[in-house]
Design an enzyme around this catalytic site. Structure first.
Site, PDB file in Angstrom:
ATOM      1  N   ASP A  99       0.836  -1.191   0.000  1.00  0.00           N
ATOM      2  CA  ASP A  99       0.000   0.000   0.000  1.00  0.00           C
ATOM      3  C   ASP A  99       0.877   1.250   0.000  1.00  0.00           C
ATOM      4  OD1 ASP A  99      -2.648   1.356   0.501  1.00  0.00           O
ATOM      5  OD2 ASP A  99      -1.582   1.970   2.317  1.00  0.00           O
ATOM      6  N   GLU A 113       1.730  -0.508  -4.999  1.00  0.00           N
ATOM      7  CA  GLU A 113       0.794   0.560  -5.329  1.00  0.00           C
ATOM      8  C   GLU A 113       1.680   1.798  -5.490  1.00  0.00           C
ATOM      9  OE1 GLU A 113      -3.342   2.534  -3.686  1.00  0.00           O
ATOM     10  OE2 GLU A 113      -1.746   2.145  -2.241  1.00  0.00           O
TER      11      GLU A 113
END
Length: 745
Positions: free
Chosen positions: A348, A384
């Site tokens: 993330d 990401e």
């Protein structure tokens, strides 16, 4: 709460960090560079606390060994030292802190003043209330588990289909899962879920955060919960609420059993991990773990050290410049691979991990450590590739080991199918693997994790049903969530009884799924998209732990599900959609004639696309020839890869297009195998120069057709049936789906 002093402990070892049961007793070790005194706190089930002072210290690691401590023991720490926020120090022994290396955590935080080190209303004050009774506790676990020969599937990226899912959202409403197992790791491993994944061709289950996380106090005040889990409390412990058997260490065993079962069915497990920040928030946040252990080591601080640097939008960023922060992350990654047998990680806001100073540096210490690590470097690593800081959008800039969520693929494919002008050129680049992003760094098409939707944003059904977000249920006056969604409601906002709009929405969903599964790169489906899942226009369900977010299996769009299954099977069958190398104009000869390039772009009049056509803003229909005789690379046994050739026709315009097949170099016969409008698949075989109607906003896939060889003993009929087997399956799914009303769910 009472506490007692234990008189004696053994010195123990400084490594490994955490609480390690060896079959006899337990070694405890914790890092704190600024501590003056460290106390290990053992808790009975009734809350009685026993304190053990740690006298041994090696390289700022405090440690002891307690021969009497067995699995199930609850524990925490009290760290003594300076409390001086202006210099970055926030030690306070009145605040029980969790071991960052705890392998299991039991209980939940009770949001009381005591868990904060300052008095509400006065951030510069000091609060000395004891927080222990309001805090969850670490649990000493039994690390032993019978893996029974479990082996990581190690599926090549090119053969992978990733399915992003939420443990609870995937299983909570599944009618075939026993109620006691719904919303849990055991539910994910249930045969009903595994059968669904296998029929979709899923090779990897990417689970949204399963690290122990916190339900924010601000959400609790609104009666909401942190559903997504991007608020990490510990990087080693699996989230206890997802266990059907208990959170006193049982969650570890249940998680391992889930992984073992998925592996036995050929499905990898990828974890969505949040190493960029923690649940302690900014300077107004609680003292739960890292802040009270060594604030200045674990967090990025501003020049005024009372405040935290925030590249994540959550209040803090982990300090990637400190060796013990880096060690924490690397130890966590290795633990999940070696002890929990997971196959990879999706990071993330991964750009935050590259920030050593202020700029994103793809050669930062973290990526160097991953590159040289013999265990972590062999796992699947998915970034990401953005964060909220300056220069944080880094799609295409990660090191060669890494793959990336390709946000440009998502945006371009959405824009193309909603009819935005001047998107054709970039659309062509995205569906052929995004060479412009990855080829220059030595990577291949599989570096691109292609997706149209994910947990963050609209579901696929909502993408074609809403122009605007509808997030009122989140209690933020619809201010949260992305406002620019590149969505199109097809003529009405939300549910409608208009059959033409519903048919168009169904077709658009098929267009997106077909584009995704026929593109070069690695496709990622968002859980429930194949079932027509809706969130009623909410594009930010981070706080919606309810039926709004969970898959409603009873109302599944079955035609869409069958369409997706058939497409996934076709992708698996044909390596031309799973190429290991970028297209390069390579020519392969056909018999004695001239060769054909590995890829050719076609106008709908049968000619090759010209530069002028590419540059026309409103051209929205195009054909893509994929040469099955010109697939670069070799298979696992060193053999040349060969396949049938295909043409994909895309029409994102509002008009039907009379389309002529090429009749010069591409003198193939073709059979339609996919038509998202359900028309072309009724035509039968087509030859060079033949025409067909490419319906507005539709996709047609043609496959090279070879007449079956005559066979003796009346076997011709059986041979033809085998050759065309895929056609009626996908045609039937199209016809049923075009007549269904996806808004009646």
């Amino acid at each position: 709460m009472s506490h007692t002093e234990t008189p004696h402990s053994w010195p123990g070892q400084p490594y490994p960090l955490g609480a390690t049961f060896d079959g006899t007793g337990t070694n405890f070790a914790i890092y704190s560079g600024g501590a003056e005194k460290v106390e290990l706190c053992l808790f009975d089930q009734d809350g009685t606390e026993t304190r053990v002072r740690l006298f041994e210290q090696d390289a700022y690691v405090w440690h002891c060994y307690l021969p009497q401590v067995q699995p199930g023991q609850l524990y925490g720490y009290r760290i003594h030292g300076a409390y001086d926020p202006a210099t970055g120090h926030r030690f306070n022994p009145n605040k029980l802190v969790l071991d960052p290396y705890a392998k299991a955590i039991t209980g939940n935080i009770e949001w009381n003043q005591a868990v904060f080190s300052y008095n509400f209303g006065d951030p510069d004050s000091r609060n000395d209330e004891d927080s222990a009774k309001y805090m969850p506790k670490g649990v000493v676990i039994n690390p032993f588990f019978d893996w029974d020969g479990d082996r990581l599937p190690r599926i090549p990226y090119a053969d992978s289909v990733i399915y992003e899912a939420h443990v609870k959202g995937l299983t909570q409403l599944h009618p075939d899962i026993p109620e006691s197992m719904r919303g849990t790791y055991a539910g994910v491993a249930h045969p009903a879920v595994i059968e669904h994944l296998k029929r979709l061709g899923v090779t990897a289950l990417e689970l949204m955060p399963v690290h122990e996380f916190v339900h924010d106090s601000t959400l609790a005040e609104k009666g909401l919960r942190n559903y997504w889990g991007y608020n990490t409390l510990n990087f080693f412990a699996p989230h206890g609420d997802y266990s059907s058997t208990g959170d006193n260490g049982q969650q570890v065993q249940e998680f391992k059993s889930m992984v073992k079962t998925l592996h036995a069915n050929g499905i990898e497990v990828i974890l969505d991990v949040v190493y960029n920040h923690t649940a302690e928030g900014n300077h107004l946040g609680p003292t739960l773990s890292w802040r009270g252990i060594d604030n200045a080591a674990y967090y990025r601080l501003e020049p005024d050290a009372r405040y935290y640097t925030d590249y994540t939008g959550t209040g803090n960023s982990l300090n990637m410049r400190h060796p013990h922060s880096l060690q924490l992350i690397m130890d966590s990654l290795r633990y999940w691979v070696t002890e929990m047998h997971v196959d990879g990680f999706r990071f993330d806001l991964a750009s935050t991990l590259a920030r050593e100073l202020h700029d994103v540096d793809k050669l930062s210490s973290f990526f160097d450590l991953v590159q040289q690590d013999p265990i972590v470097s062999q796992a699947k690593l998915i970034a990401e590739p953005w964060d909220v800081g300056p220069g944080g959008y880094q799609v295409g800039n990660f090191p060669p080991l890494w793959t990336e969520w390709n946000g440009k693929y998502r945006d371009t494919v959405r824009d193309f199918w909603r009819g935005e002008p001047s998107t054709l050129g970039e659309f062509a680049t995205r569906v052929t693997g995004s060479a412009d992003l990855y080829e220059r760094s030595g990577r291949r098409p599989v570096a691109s994790i292609n997706f149209v939707t994910a947990h963050d944003g609209f579901t696929l059904r909502d993408l074609v049903s809403y122009n605007e977000k509808h997030n009122d249920a989140n209690g933020e006056d619809n201010r949260d969530g992305e406002s620019h969604n590149r969505s199109w409601n097809c003529g009405a906002e939300g549910p409608t009884d208009d059959p033409a709009i519903n048919e168009l929405r169904a077709r658009q969903q098929r267009n997106f799924i077909a584009t995704l599964l026929l593109s070069q790169g690695v496709p990622m489906l968002s859980h429930g998209d194949e079932l027509g899942r809706t969130q009623q226009g909410n594009n930010n369900t981070y706080a919606q732990d309810s039926e709004l977010s969970w898959i409603n299996w009873e109302h599944a769009d079955k035609p869409l599900m069958e369409f997706t299954r058939a497409l996934a099977a076709l992708r698996h069958e044909h390596p031309t959609f799973r190429r290991h190398h970028f297209f390069n104009g390579r020519v392969a000869k056909r018999g004695e004639g001239e060769g054909l390039a590995d890829v050719i772009w076609l106008s709908t009049d049968g000619s090759q696309m010209s530069d002028e056509t590419w540059n026309e803003a409103f051209v929205r229909a195009v054909g893509l020839f994929l040469n099955g005789d010109a697939i670069a690379g070799r298979d696992a046994r060193g053999e040349r890869i060969r396949d049938k050739s295909f043409i994909i026709y895309f029409n994102a315009s509002e008009n039907d297009v009379e389309t002529r097949l090429p009749n010069a170099d591409l003198d193939f016969r073709w059979e339609p195998v996919i038509d998202t409008a359900g028309k072309a698949t009724q035509l039968g075989a087509l030859g060079p120069g033949d025409t067909f109607t490419l319906v507005s906003r539709s996709l047609v896939l043609l496959r090279e057709f070879t007449e079956p060889e005559p066979e003796p003993d009346h076997s011709v009929a059986a041979s033809v049936a085998t050759t065309t087997q895929a056609i009626p399956i996908i045609t039937q799914a199209n016809e049923q789906a075009s007549m269904s009303d996806p808004t009646d769910q």
